[in-house]
Design an enzyme around this catalytic site. Sequence first.
Site, PDB file in Angstrom:
ATOM      1  N   LYS A  14      35.090  35.713  41.291  1.00  0.00           N
ATOM      2  CA  LYS A  14      35.396  34.788  40.400  1.00  0.00           C
ATOM      3  C   LYS A  14      36.860  34.575  39.919  1.00  0.00           C
ATOM      4  O   LYS A  14      37.091  33.219  39.707  1.00  0.00           O
ATOM      5  CB  LYS A  14      35.050  35.155  38.917  1.00  0.00           C
ATOM      6  CG  LYS A  14      35.468  36.692  38.347  1.00  0.00           C
ATOM      7  CD  LYS A  14      34.881  37.157  36.882  1.00  0.00           C
ATOM      8  CE  LYS A  14      35.146  38.508  36.945  1.00  0.00           C
ATOM      9  NZ  LYS A  14      36.763  38.676  36.428  1.00  0.00           N
ATOM     10  N   ARG A  89      34.011  40.539  27.607  1.00  0.00           N
ATOM     11  CA  ARG A  89      33.158  41.520  28.350  1.00  0.00           C
ATOM     12  C   ARG A  89      32.375  42.513  27.524  1.00  0.00           C
ATOM     13  O   ARG A  89      31.746  43.243  28.283  1.00  0.00           O
ATOM     14  CB  ARG A  89      34.444  42.571  28.807  1.00  0.00           C
ATOM     15  CG  ARG A  89      34.606  42.262  30.347  1.00  0.00           C
ATOM     16  CD  ARG A  89      35.806  43.186  30.816  1.00  0.00           C
ATOM     17  NE  ARG A  89      36.047  43.575  32.129  1.00  0.00           N
ATOM     18  CZ  ARG A  89      36.672  42.882  32.852  1.00  0.00           C
ATOM     19  NH1 ARG A  89      37.455  41.976  32.353  1.00  0.00           N
ATOM     20  NH2 ARG A  89      37.382  43.609  33.835  1.00  0.00           N
ATOM     21  N   ARG A 123      40.184  44.660  48.882  1.00  0.00           N
ATOM     22  CA  ARG A 123      41.064  43.915  48.275  1.00  0.00           C
ATOM     23  C   ARG A 123      42.590  44.366  48.236  1.00  0.00           C
ATOM     24  O   ARG A 123      42.812  45.673  47.884  1.00  0.00           O
ATOM     25  CB  ARG A 123      40.699  43.825  46.685  1.00  0.00           C
ATOM     26  CG  ARG A 123      40.172  42.485  46.455  1.00  0.00           C
ATOM     27  CD  ARG A 123      40.198  42.294  44.806  1.00  0.00           C
ATOM     28  NE  ARG A 123      39.788  43.464  44.010  1.00  0.00           N
ATOM     29  CZ  ARG A 123      39.007  43.004  42.602  1.00  0.00           C
ATOM     30  NH1 ARG A 123      38.555  42.184  42.530  1.00  0.00           N
ATOM     31  NH2 ARG A 123      38.977  44.266  41.945  1.00  0.00           N
ATOM     32  N   ARG A 156      45.027  47.550  44.599  1.00  0.00           N
ATOM     33  CA  ARG A 156      45.048  47.712  42.692  1.00  0.00           C
ATOM     34  C   ARG A 156      44.598  49.195  42.499  1.00  0.00           C
ATOM     35  O   ARG A 156      43.896  49.613  43.153  1.00  0.00           O
ATOM     36  CB  ARG A 156      43.949  46.681  42.211  1.00  0.00           C
ATOM     37  CG  ARG A 156      44.701  45.628  41.761  1.00  0.00           C
ATOM     38  CD  ARG A 156      43.781  44.462  41.176  1.00  0.00           C
ATOM     39  NE  ARG A 156      42.623  45.132  40.332  1.00  0.00           N
ATOM     40  CZ  ARG A 156      41.870  44.323  39.522  1.00  0.00           C
ATOM     41  NH1 ARG A 156      41.729  43.102  39.649  1.00  0.00           N
ATOM     42  NH2 ARG A 156      40.991  44.729  38.545  1.00  0.00           N
ATOM     43  N   ARG A 167      33.616  50.530  36.372  1.00  0.00           N
ATOM     44  CA  ARG A 167      33.659  49.131  35.891  1.00  0.00           C
ATOM     45  C   ARG A 167      32.184  48.711  35.991  1.00  0.00           C
ATOM     46  O   ARG A 167      31.775  47.709  35.501  1.00  0.00           O
ATOM     47  CB  ARG A 167      34.702  48.494  36.667  1.00  0.00           C
ATOM     48  CG  ARG A 167      36.183  48.563  36.001  1.00  0.00           C
ATOM     49  CD  ARG A 167      37.238  48.848  37.051  1.00  0.00           C
ATOM     50  NE  ARG A 167      37.385  47.357  37.739  1.00  0.00           N
ATOM     51  CZ  ARG A 167      38.047  47.343  38.985  1.00  0.00           C
ATOM     52  NH1 ARG A 167      38.336  48.580  39.449  1.00  0.00           N
ATOM     53  NH2 ARG A 167      38.326  46.156  39.624  1.00  0.00           N
TER      54      ARG A 167
HETATM   55  P1  AMP Z   1      40.392  42.770  35.826  1.00  0.00           P
HETATM   56  O1  AMP Z   1      41.430  42.328  36.560  1.00  0.00           O
HETATM   57  O2  AMP Z   1      39.634  41.680  35.046  1.00  0.00           O
HETATM   58  O3  AMP Z   1      39.255  43.640  36.653  1.00  0.00           O
HETATM   59  O4  AMP Z   1      40.649  43.807  34.505  1.00  0.00           O
HETATM   60  C1  AMP Z   1      41.348  44.935  34.875  1.00  0.00           C
HETATM   61  C2  AMP Z   1      41.222  45.995  33.848  1.00  0.00           C
HETATM   62  O5  AMP Z   1      41.722  45.352  32.527  1.00  0.00           O
HETATM   63  C3  AMP Z   1      39.851  46.362  33.496  1.00  0.00           C
HETATM   64  O6  AMP Z   1      39.180  47.322  34.164  1.00  0.00           O
HETATM   65  C4  AMP Z   1      40.143  46.795  32.016  1.00  0.00           C
HETATM   66  O7  AMP Z   1      40.703  47.989  31.989  1.00  0.00           O
HETATM   67  C5  AMP Z   1      41.000  45.675  31.362  1.00  0.00           C
HETATM   68  N1  AMP Z   1      40.453  44.569  30.967  1.00  0.00           N
HETATM   69  C6  AMP Z   1      40.596  43.321  31.202  1.00  0.00           C
HETATM   70  N2  AMP Z   1      39.858  42.351  30.466  1.00  0.00           N
HETATM   71  C7  AMP Z   1      39.260  43.245  29.512  1.00  0.00           C
HETATM   72  C8  AMP Z   1      38.345  43.092  28.420  1.00  0.00           C
HETATM   73  N3  AMP Z   1      37.911  41.794  28.038  1.00  0.00           N
HETATM   74  N4  AMP Z   1      38.194  44.174  27.730  1.00  0.00           N
HETATM   75  C9  AMP Z   1      38.472  45.382  27.715  1.00  0.00           C
HETATM   76  N5  AMP Z   1      39.429  45.789  28.826  1.00  0.00           N
HETATM   77  C10 AMP Z   1      39.560  44.630  29.724  1.00  0.00           C
END
Ligand code: AMP
Length: 216
Positions: A14, A89, A123, A156, A167
């Site tokens: 995405k 989320r 990744r 990451r 996740r």
């Molecule tokens: P992402 O890069 O979108 O996978 O986000 C990495 C991490 O950021 C996630 O595993 C959460 O720890 C935190 N995170 C990002 N967006 C949110 C959200 N909307 N609500 C809660 N945690 C978030």
Amino acid sequence: MRKYVIMGPQGSGKGTQAKLLCRDYDLIHIGTGDLLRWHAQNHTRLGAQVKRMVTAGQLVPDELMQEIVRERLDQHDWNYGFVLDGFPRNVAQSRYFTERWDVDAVVLVDVPDPVVIERALARRQCSQCGLDYNLLHHRPAVADTCDACRGRLVARADDTPEGLRARLGDYHGQTRPVLELFAQKERLLCVDGTRPIEVIQAEIRQRLGLPLRAAA
Ligand code: AMP
């Protein structure tokens, strides 16, 4: 001015789809994971609060997240559209969001779990210039080294099997129900994210009714 939300599990691509849309249609990519990682890397007070949760792949508490998104959108120049990636989320975040803002469409990039895990474990990101790689499609000329700047490629911190399982559990338990809420209020497009990047991008553009431009 076009406003979209993009959703899908981690590793669904995405973020890549959002960046391609932003590149060609003058939209701003607002990724909540990127915002949090920026705070963590730059040692802000917020960064210190969220670093452990982000590293463990745990969701950051709603109030904090809502505050971060509100601040970011308050600062936004509304002459430009955006693609919001990573928020909302869960149901509480989506209520918060839909009470304050509306969007033209929500795009779901759908991918089954085994594919999510395989992709996410491949990744890498350049620790120097931030360029993204997926070793399934793009191996750098020199192992673990960025083709563009020679920086070191790193995974990451939350792209571990345990972090990914956490996740994915959150995604199925908390994020999928958001789609049902969005389906009642916003235009929801679901695209099959297992196909090549440019095919998915072309379908998104066509279904959003965007003027034709060659997809990357
Ligand atoms: P992402 O890069 O979108 O996978 O986000 C990495 C991490 O950021 C996630 O595993 C959460 O720890 C935190 N995170 C990002 N967006 C949110 C959200 N909307 N609500 C809660 N945690 C978030």
